[in-house]
Scaffold this active site. Structure first.
Site, PDB file in Angstrom:
ATOM      1  CG  ASP A 132      -2.103   0.884   1.163  1.00  0.00           C
ATOM      2  OD1 ASP A 132      -1.915   2.094   0.941  1.00  0.00           O
ATOM      3  OD2 ASP A 132      -3.234   0.381   1.316  1.00  0.00           O
ATOM      4  CG  LEU A 166       0.949   3.878   3.809  1.00  0.00           C
ATOM      5  CD1 LEU A 166       2.046   4.224   4.810  1.00  0.00           C
ATOM      6  CD2 LEU A 166      -0.116   3.017   4.483  1.00  0.00           C
ATOM      7  CG  ASP A 185       2.074   4.236  -7.070  1.00  0.00           C
ATOM      8  OD1 ASP A 185       1.232   3.406  -7.480  1.00  0.00           O
ATOM      9  OD2 ASP A 185       2.059   5.438  -7.389  1.00  0.00           O
ATOM     10  CB  THR A 213     -17.682  -1.925  -7.996  1.00  0.00           C
ATOM     11  OG1 THR A 213     -18.777  -1.046  -7.704  1.00  0.00           O
ATOM     12  CG2 THR A 213     -17.225  -1.639  -9.416  1.00  0.00           C
ATOM     13  CE1 TYR A 227     -14.120   1.956  -8.348  1.00  0.00           C
ATOM     14  CE2 TYR A 227     -16.524   1.994  -8.216  1.00  0.00           C
ATOM     15  CZ  TYR A 227     -15.308   1.499  -7.783  1.00  0.00           C
ATOM     16  OH  TYR A 227     -15.269   0.559  -6.790  1.00  0.00           O
ATOM     17  CG  PHE A 269     -24.372  -4.727  -4.140  1.00  0.00           C
ATOM     18  CD1 PHE A 269     -23.699  -5.769  -4.790  1.00  0.00           C
ATOM     19  CD2 PHE A 269     -25.492  -4.199  -4.742  1.00  0.00           C
ATOM     20  CE1 PHE A 269     -24.149  -6.270  -6.020  1.00  0.00           C
ATOM     21  CE2 PHE A 269     -25.965  -4.698  -5.967  1.00  0.00           C
ATOM     22  CZ  PHE A 269     -25.291  -5.726  -6.592  1.00  0.00           C
ATOM     23  NE  ARG A 287     -25.065  11.287  -4.917  1.00  0.00           N
ATOM     24  CZ  ARG A 287     -24.325  10.633  -4.032  1.00  0.00           C
ATOM     25  NH1 ARG A 287     -23.284  11.206  -3.483  1.00  0.00           N
ATOM     26  NH2 ARG A 287     -24.623   9.388  -3.695  1.00  0.00           N
TER      27      ARG A 287
HETATM   28  N1  LIG Z   1     -15.955   0.455   0.015  1.00  0.00           N
HETATM   29  C1  LIG Z   1     -16.922   0.016  -0.789  1.00  0.00           C
HETATM   30  O1  LIG Z   1     -18.124   0.089  -0.476  1.00  0.00           O
HETATM   31  C2  LIG Z   1     -16.574  -0.618  -2.103  1.00  0.00           C
HETATM   32  C3  LIG Z   1     -17.625  -1.021  -2.957  1.00  0.00           C
HETATM   33  C4  LIG Z   1     -17.301  -1.633  -4.165  1.00  0.00           C
HETATM   34  C5  LIG Z   1     -15.978  -1.850  -4.503  1.00  0.00           C
HETATM   35  N2  LIG Z   1     -14.981  -1.425  -3.675  1.00  0.00           N
HETATM   36  C6  LIG Z   1     -13.583  -1.653  -4.069  1.00  0.00           C
HETATM   37  O2  LIG Z   1     -12.900  -2.214  -2.961  1.00  0.00           O
HETATM   38  C7  LIG Z   1     -11.541  -1.773  -2.938  1.00  0.00           C
HETATM   39  C8  LIG Z   1     -11.233  -1.208  -1.571  1.00  0.00           C
HETATM   40  O3  LIG Z   1     -12.110  -0.128  -1.269  1.00  0.00           O
HETATM   41  P1  LIG Z   1     -11.947   0.693   0.071  1.00  0.00           P
HETATM   42  O4  LIG Z   1     -13.237   1.340   0.362  1.00  0.00           O
HETATM   43  O5  LIG Z   1     -11.296  -0.166   1.076  1.00  0.00           O
HETATM   44  O6  LIG Z   1     -10.916   1.817  -0.418  1.00  0.00           O
HETATM   45  P2  LIG Z   1      -9.706   2.489   0.390  1.00  0.00           P
HETATM   46  O7  LIG Z   1      -9.371   3.739  -0.342  1.00  0.00           O
HETATM   47  O8  LIG Z   1     -10.018   2.549   1.841  1.00  0.00           O
HETATM   48  O9  LIG Z   1      -8.528   1.439   0.209  1.00  0.00           O
HETATM   49  C9  LIG Z   1      -7.710   1.398  -0.930  1.00  0.00           C
HETATM   50  C10 LIG Z   1      -6.273   1.296  -0.459  1.00  0.00           C
HETATM   51  O10 LIG Z   1      -5.438   1.193  -1.606  1.00  0.00           O
HETATM   52  C11 LIG Z   1      -4.331   2.061  -1.476  1.00  0.00           C
HETATM   53  N3  LIG Z   1      -3.932   2.430  -2.832  1.00  0.00           N
HETATM   54  C12 LIG Z   1      -4.689   3.073  -3.768  1.00  0.00           C
HETATM   55  N4  LIG Z   1      -3.984   3.185  -4.903  1.00  0.00           N
HETATM   56  C13 LIG Z   1      -2.764   2.603  -4.686  1.00  0.00           C
HETATM   57  C14 LIG Z   1      -1.619   2.399  -5.495  1.00  0.00           C
HETATM   58  N5  LIG Z   1      -1.560   2.825  -6.766  1.00  0.00           N
HETATM   59  N6  LIG Z   1      -0.562   1.764  -4.965  1.00  0.00           N
HETATM   60  C15 LIG Z   1      -0.596   1.308  -3.675  1.00  0.00           C
HETATM   61  N7  LIG Z   1      -1.654   1.473  -2.863  1.00  0.00           N
HETATM   62  C16 LIG Z   1      -2.730   2.127  -3.366  1.00  0.00           C
HETATM   63  C17 LIG Z   1      -4.839   3.229  -0.632  1.00  0.00           C
HETATM   64  O11 LIG Z   1      -3.785   3.874   0.072  1.00  0.00           O
HETATM   65  C18 LIG Z   1      -5.809   2.522   0.320  1.00  0.00           C
HETATM   66  O12 LIG Z   1      -5.142   2.096   1.495  1.00  0.00           O
HETATM   67  C19 LIG Z   1     -11.401  -0.773  -4.080  1.00  0.00           C
HETATM   68  O13 LIG Z   1     -10.803  -1.448  -5.169  1.00  0.00           O
HETATM   69  C20 LIG Z   1     -12.834  -0.372  -4.398  1.00  0.00           C
HETATM   70  O14 LIG Z   1     -12.960  -0.048  -5.758  1.00  0.00           O
HETATM   71  C21 LIG Z   1     -15.251  -0.814  -2.477  1.00  0.00           C
END
Ligand SMILES: NC(=O)c1ccc[n+]([C@@H]2O[C@H](COP(=O)([O-])OP(=O)(O)OC[C@H]3O[C@@H](n4cnc5c(N)ncnc54)[C@H](O)[C@@H]3O)[C@@H](O)[C@H]2O)c1
Length: 335
Positions: A32, A34, A52, A118, A142, A170, A282
């Site tokens: 990550d 961060l 990254d 998603t 997205y 979801f 929205r």
């Molecule tokens: N939260 C939801 O309700 C939801 C719903 C559908 C899908 N998702 C998918 O689930 C996944 C996690 O979602 P989340 O809510 O935990 O998001 P989040 O932003 O809390 O977690 C994503 C993590 O990835 C890290 N990150 C992002 N880009 C990066 C990169 N290029 N290199 C290294 N680290 C990177 C960020 O620092 C973060 O810690 C995502 O892929 C999101 O599309 C989430």
């Protein structure tokens, strides 16, 4: 016991799945950078590599020397609104990072890959509940980026035998029932944490987007799935991947809650009113999004154990009330 690379494992969903893997005795390496995640969300016992995903050589290095049994890929750009302002960045980054990660996994001999996908793949669905047969017609960049990532993974399976599972979440919500983790985004765009923050005077009053939908109380209905149930779904799917080949599942609790029902649940959990204002709809927000989880249940035996709205909101509120500044409260400095 297995050894897994968890990208985005310092973020909300990824940290909960990393925790579930650790709890059952697996080894976890979190990758990550961060940008959204928190060092304090990475549990003792997991190794953290701060990098990254766009740094392909670093990613290859981590995978090549890692002896991993699988990759769970959470790291992505995931704000729908932002994706409509910067569609090319979203598509290039989410698709590119996923497929180069898969490429590095293939080169390292890793056989299993789980993608956070998603419900945004379905755009405005033709029927409710939404099953895996629903038309794939994203209405955001997205959603499109995740669809393209899923399709790329099909090729990794066909040509290289990389078995993948795409889990179409979801609305992930709630917090670790043991109180070890919670949701802490900046900016926060999700309804439940924003309603909790409004109730606790940690954020502005909530805006209810749309009160004239064709739903019982006029507000939009969404399917909230507890992040601990989501974690259980990941483990079940991961464990079956080698024997049954690539798959896709819709992951939701199978029931819907309206915005006003969420507000009422937050008021019960916090004991305080949720200050809110009523606003217009929205653009692009469908009235109802509820998953059919029948296929996941049938094929993996998964059942949402914390599917009740009060469990979801209760665990989220408990974590926030204990940590009003989120993960910063756990380290004493900006996390
Ligand atoms: N939260 C939801 O309700 C939801 C719903 C559908 C899908 N998702 C998918 O689930 C996944 C996690 O979602 P989340 O809510 O935990 O998001 P989040 O932003 O809390 O977690 C994503 C993590 O990835 C890290 N990150 C992002 N880009 C990066 C990169 N290029 N290199 C290294 N680290 C990177 C960020 O620092 C973060 O810690 C995502 O892929 C999101 O599309 C989430």
């Amino acid at each position: 016991m297995g050894r897994y690379l968890v990208t985005g494992g310092a973020g909300y969903v990824g940290s909960h799945i990393a925790l579930a893997l650790l709890d059952r005795g697996d080894e976890v390496v979190v990758l990550d950078d961060l940008r959204q995640g928190h060092r304090a969300a990475v549990q003792p016992g997991a190794e953290l590599v701060v990098a990254d995903l766009a740094d392909r050589h670093r990613v290859q290095e981590v995978l090549a020397g890692g002896r991993f049994d699988g990759v769970l890929h959470f790291a992505a750009l995931s704000l729908v609104g932002e994706s409509m302002r910067e569609p090319l960045r979203y598509i290039a980054e989410n698709v590119g990072n996923t497929l180069w990660l898969a490429d590095a996994a293939v080169r390292a001999g890793v056989k299993r890959f789980v993608l956070s996908s998603t419900a945004a793949l379905f755009g405005v669905p033709t029927r409710i509940p939404i099953d895996e047969e629903e038309t794939l017609a994203p209405v955001s960049a997205y959603g499109e980026s995740k669809l393209m990532a899923e399709r790329g993974l099909d090729w990794a399976d066909r040509i290289h035998g990389l078995r993948s599972a795409s889990l179409r979440y979801f609305n992930a919500a709630g917090a670790d029932p043991g109180g070890r983790l919670g949701e802490d985004h900046d900016p926060e765009t999700h309804l439940i944490p924003n309603a909790i923050n409004a109730a606790l005077a940690l954020g502005p009053p909530l805006t209810v987007f749309g009160t004239d939908y064709d739903t019982p109380d006029g507000t939009a209905i969404r399917d909230y799935v507890h992040v601990a149930d989501l974690a259980d779904a990941h483990l079940r799917v991961l464990d079956r991947l080698s024997e049954r080949g690539s798959c896709r599942y819709n992951v939701g609790s199978g029931t819907g809650a309206s915005v006003l029902e969420v507000i009422a649940a937050v008021e019960r959990a916090t004991g305080r009113p949720v200050p809110h204002v009523l606003g217009p709809r929205r653009a692009g927000d469908p009235p109802v999004l509820v998953a059919s989880n029948a296929m996941l249940r049938k094929e993996t035996g998964w059942v949402p154990r914390l599917g009740a709205l009060d469990d979801i909101v209760g665990t989220a509120a408990a974590w926030r009330m204990k940590h009003p500044r989120g993960f910063r409260d756990l380290v004493g400095v900006a996390a």
